[in-house]
Design an enzyme around this catalytic site. Structure first.
Site, PDB file in Angstrom:
ATOM      1  N   SER A 276       5.682 -14.214 -20.962  1.00 10.49           N
ATOM      2  CA  SER A 276       5.505 -12.908 -21.832  1.00 10.49           C
ATOM      3  C   SER A 276       4.265 -13.344 -22.722  1.00 10.49           C
ATOM      4  O   SER A 276       3.956 -14.187 -23.231  1.00 10.49           O
ATOM      5  CB  SER A 276       6.403 -12.307 -22.438  1.00 10.49           C
ATOM      6  OG  SER A 276       6.172 -11.494 -23.465  1.00 10.49           O
ATOM      7  N   LYS A 282      10.684 -15.712 -22.238  1.00 10.93           N
ATOM      8  CA  LYS A 282      10.820 -15.096 -21.100  1.00 10.93           C
ATOM      9  C   LYS A 282      10.439 -15.693 -19.952  1.00 10.93           C
ATOM     10  O   LYS A 282       9.705 -16.698 -19.655  1.00 10.93           O
ATOM     11  CB  LYS A 282       9.782 -13.617 -21.157  1.00 10.93           C
ATOM     12  CG  LYS A 282      10.042 -12.638 -22.215  1.00 10.93           C
ATOM     13  CD  LYS A 282      11.349 -12.017 -22.097  1.00 10.93           C
ATOM     14  CE  LYS A 282      11.374 -11.307 -20.577  1.00 10.93           C
ATOM     15  NZ  LYS A 282      10.486  -9.927 -20.893  1.00 10.93           N
ATOM     16  N   ASN A 284      10.029 -13.732 -16.336  1.00 12.05           N
ATOM     17  CA  ASN A 284      10.025 -12.578 -15.758  1.00 12.05           C
ATOM     18  C   ASN A 284       9.954 -12.940 -13.938  1.00 12.05           C
ATOM     19  O   ASN A 284       9.265 -13.796 -13.840  1.00 12.05           O
ATOM     20  CB  ASN A 284       8.695 -11.644 -16.088  1.00 12.05           C
ATOM     21  CG  ASN A 284       8.915 -11.503 -17.532  1.00 12.05           C
ATOM     22  OD1 ASN A 284      10.023 -10.958 -18.038  1.00 12.05           O
ATOM     23  ND2 ASN A 284       7.869 -11.414 -18.154  1.00 12.05           N
ATOM     24  N   ARG A 315     -10.924  15.548  19.278  1.00 11.29           N
ATOM     25  CA  ARG A 315     -11.480  14.792  18.318  1.00 11.29           C
ATOM     26  C   ARG A 315     -11.144  15.625  16.686  1.00 11.29           C
ATOM     27  O   ARG A 315     -11.318  16.613  16.992  1.00 11.29           O
ATOM     28  CB  ARG A 315     -12.814  14.491  18.308  1.00 11.29           C
ATOM     29  CG  ARG A 315     -13.581  13.452  17.655  1.00 11.29           C
ATOM     30  CD  ARG A 315     -13.011  12.148  17.962  1.00 11.29           C
ATOM     31  NE  ARG A 315     -13.357  11.604  19.473  1.00 11.29           N
ATOM     32  CZ  ARG A 315     -14.392  11.606  20.176  1.00 11.29           C
ATOM     33  NH1 ARG A 315     -15.307  11.420  19.383  1.00 11.29           N
ATOM     34  NH2 ARG A 315     -14.272  11.306  21.334  1.00 11.29           N
TER      35      ARG A 315
END
Length: 450
Positions: A276, A282, A284, A315
């Protein structure tokens, strides 16, 4: 606009290289070179015209800013490219220039070029899916008897095993590999129809040229050109969406198991990974985020491919154009998710002790079903369910382990011994067919991989 900031995170470099500007142009040029060889094979153009055309069919020879500017007025990428190709050939061999793009239309070059790109993309997908399947099989076998709480409606349910959870992903990956193998002959199909699909410009030689061109490009020859029949591409897009969804499921479950409150399974750690900008503690789930992100974006891209299917007459105006960036972006998204899955699965960090501790959070309640079923054999299902339900409520009300309540209950004790209760409340003895599910998933993977 550059995508360098996000490409390294969300896509695989090898896949992005296939669908970069050079890759797109080379696909069309490969078509033009093969067309010249095919037409020479059937005697439609002089054999000596082939070499000058082939020599000019190298993507690095062209001015991309000029092509980009010309596309804005031409309406597609093949028109200015064929003009530039012709000018380059005419500079050295005006006679050979007469035979460039003979009988083809711009969509033939673009669609067949795309198919050639998709063939390379499929090669990458097949390789990565096989590696991921191997990694999942190894981890499923490693954790075949590692119990953890099953979760239904995000609440703890009866125990499962980590091997069983991973084997579920393995089964999906194996099915995707099977689907990819099955659709290849349909997808890797030549597009060659000329102005309106009839190849009228080539007269009676049209059929022979088609067959020779398909051989030159090593593509299947379709029953007819598919300028406005886009089911081949949509089928592939749908498979890409399913692959993204299965990888998203893996990422979702992994991110939930990484939550602080669970803390059972983690992405492999690496310096600087998952940190973090403000919180030093942290960790993550950065790889899981890519898997979930791809699964979130893919359905919209698949929907665009479906929306582009009802193309007008021979087309399309606009619907064909909507495909140009959509399918390549799907390929790149899925390739990026696969790369992240290949980083995560082989190095999963598993905290089996935390799994056992979490199984005890409810103080035996997650195994109430096991006791109820055993008791039902003695006093009947309804009576057993009601009795164990009352015991569970008492355990919650008093804040004690279910085992203590069951042991103190005269009706329960009269039917189930202390040893039986201990065994029934042991998660390791209530895993059902989890081991078999792992064995079957691994066996199917092994059989397909042979």
């Amino acid at each position: 606009m550059s995508n360098q900031l996000f490409d390294a995170y969300f896509t695989a470099p090898a896949m992005r290289a296939i669908f970069c500007d050079v890759g797109r142009v080379q696909g069309m040029l490969d078509f033009e070179a093969a067309l010249a060889r095919a037409e020479a094979r059937v005697g439609l153009i002089p054999a000596e015209a082939v070499a000058p055309i082939e020599a000019a069919c190298k993507a690095e020879l062209y001015d991309y800013p000029a092509l980009a500017q010309a596309i804005a007025t031409a309406g597609n990428s093949a028109i200015p490219l064929v003009k530039a190709l012709g000018k380059r050939i005419a500079a050295t061999d005006p006679e050979a220039e007469r035979y460039v793009h003979l009988g083809a239309t711009s969509q033939d070059a673009m669609d067949s070029g795309l198919v050639l790109q998709l063939r390379s993309a499929i090669g990458l997908l097949e390789s990565d899916l096989a590696k991921l399947a191997d990694a999942l099989a190894a981890q499923a076998e490693r954790h075949i008897d590692t119990p953890l709480a099953g979760r239904t409606w995000l609440q703890q349910a009866t125990p499962v095993t980590l091997g069983m959870k991973l084997a579920g992903v393995l089964g999906a990956v194996t099915r995707h590999r099977q689907r990819l193998s099955e659709l290849k002959p349909r997808l890797l199909s030549l597009q060659f129809g000329g102005a309106s699909g009839s190849l009228a410009a080539l007269g009676e030689a049209g059929w022979a040229v088609s067959g020779a061109l398909a051989q030159e490009l090593e593509l299947t020859l379709p029953e007819q050109p598919w300028h406005t029949q886009r089911d081949r591409l949509v089928e592939f897009a749908s498979l890409l969406g399913m692959i993204a969804g299965s990888l998203g499921k893996l990422g979702r479950d992994l991110s939930l198991l990484m939550q602080t409150e669970a803390g059972e399974v983690f992405e492999p750690s690496a310096p600087g990974k998952g940190g973090s900008s403000t919180m030093p503690h942290k960790r993550n789930p950065v790889s899981a985020a890519v898997l979930i992100g791809a699964a979130t974006r893919a359905p919209g891209l698949v929907a665009t491919m479906f929306s582009a299917m009802p193309q007008e007459h021979e087309r399309s105006l606009g619907l064909w154009h909507a495909e140009w960036d959509t399918l390549p972006e799907l390929c790149c998204l899925v390739s990026g998710a696969l790369q992240q899955a290949l980083l995560v699965v082989p190095g999963l960090e598993v905290d089996a002790a935390r799994m056992r501790a979490n199984l005890e959070l409810t103080q035996g309640l997650v195994l109430a079903e096991a006791v109820s079923i055993a008791l039902a054999q003695k006093i009947g299902r309804d009576a057993a369910h009601h009795l164990i339900e009352q015991c569970c409520k008492q355990a919650v009300r008093e804040g004690v382990h279910l085992r203590a309540v069951l042991g103190a209950n005269a009706e329960v004790s009269a039917q189930l011994s202390a040893a039986e209760l201990d065994r029934l409340l042991d998660a390791a003895h209530y895993l059902g067919q989890a081991r078999r599910w792992v064995e079957r998933a691994v066996a199917e993977h092994t059989q397909f991989s042979r």
